[in-house]
Design an enzyme around this catalytic site. Sequence first.
Site, mmCIF file in Angstrom:
data_model
loop_
_atom_site.group_PDB
_atom_site.id
_atom_site.type_symbol
_atom_site.label_atom_id
_atom_site.label_comp_id
_atom_site.label_asym_id
_atom_site.label_seq_id
_atom_site.Cartn_x
_atom_site.Cartn_y
_atom_site.Cartn_z
ATOM 1 N N ASP A 122 -3.421 14.130 -0.900
ATOM 2 C CA ASP A 122 -2.060 14.228 -0.335
ATOM 3 C C ASP A 122 -1.258 15.364 -0.978
ATOM 4 O O ASP A 122 -0.573 16.120 -0.290
ATOM 5 C CB ASP A 122 -1.292 12.913 -0.540
ATOM 6 C CG ASP A 122 -1.699 11.846 0.466
ATOM 7 O OD1 ASP A 122 -2.251 12.188 1.518
ATOM 8 O OD2 ASP A 122 -1.462 10.657 0.179
ATOM 9 N N LYS A 150 -5.522 2.182 -1.819
ATOM 10 C CA LYS A 150 -5.693 3.406 -2.616
ATOM 11 C C LYS A 150 -5.918 3.125 -4.103
ATOM 12 O O LYS A 150 -6.739 3.778 -4.738
ATOM 13 C CB LYS A 150 -4.471 4.324 -2.447
ATOM 14 C CG LYS A 150 -4.387 4.964 -1.058
ATOM 15 C CD LYS A 150 -3.187 5.892 -0.975
ATOM 16 C CE LYS A 150 -3.157 6.628 0.346
ATOM 17 N NZ LYS A 150 -2.155 7.685 0.380
#
Length: 278
Positions: free
Chosen positions: A109, A72
């Site tokens: 998220d 990420k």
Amino acid sequence: METDSPQATVAAVIGWPISQSLSPVIHNAAFRHHGDNWSYVAYPIEPGDAGSAIAAMRGGGLQGLNVTMPHKDAVADLVDELDESAESIHAVNTVVRMSDGRLRGYSTDGEGLLRAIRINANWDPAGKKVCVLGAGGAARSAIDAFTRAGVASIFVVNRTVEKATQAIGESKVAVVGSQRNIEECDIVFNATSVGMGTDESLVSPELLHEGQLVIDAVYHPLETRLLRDAKSRGATVLDGLWMLIHQACVAQALWLGREPDYQVMRNAAVRELAARGN
Ligand code: NAP
């Protein structure tokens, strides 16, 4: 990068390890349901090799990309631009190729968590007191999202206190907290991996009560010890699968320009978890 259906448009998730990812099941269920000629696959990509997936996005071999651990942070440096959330936490979990060919990285998220709270618990986080347990990637997304959603305050409670300080980042409403703050909070979010595959919880049940919303990022098992304790104390609970489903919905909306049916995605994930014995 190839799939079984040559004409299908391909999206993928990269990670290491990746074999247990629910993302292919969740995304493919929505593609089938909506009649999209898209296919979603999981690619094991070793640490340091995320550039190959970015090259596939640039070359058109992939039309959509999800990114999970440990890539990420690296992907945040490999794309051409970042949305506000991805910039704020310097992590990307979704990559979109824009009409001009540039790659834009998103972090969905936090938005997935907020959607789960609003849609599935029917709560508005604005003005609420929040406790975030943990200071890793899930916690940083949550702190950023809760701050944007206008919560009154956030207590960040983490085993390693220095990491809690780092996770607060630019948030003006977050402070380092302790277990003592849990009882006074409206929303309690476990963003640690505690409870994953075990029957453990970081929270003493007596700190949980009616009127609270208790959320777990962990979704294996679906009902963690934390959620079981919270339910028995009269709190409203939300499992980690809802957050996972909604971050996938945000990704599909970015890639295809339409909202998928989240219930279809959830049903497919629940069936898959049951088949795996979770
Ligand atoms: P991470 O970056 O590795 O962070 C892990 C966090 O858990 C750290 O704060 C760590 O504390 C804490 N922790 C681990 N073991 C602990 C223990 N025994 N006691 C106390 N604290 C402990 O992981 P992440 O990416 O944030 O993910 C955290 C969890 O959320 C994972 O289970 C992941 O699968 C889940 N997740 C779910 C979703 C979803 O959509 N549902 C999305 C993202 C992540 P220290 O800082 O002290 O090490």
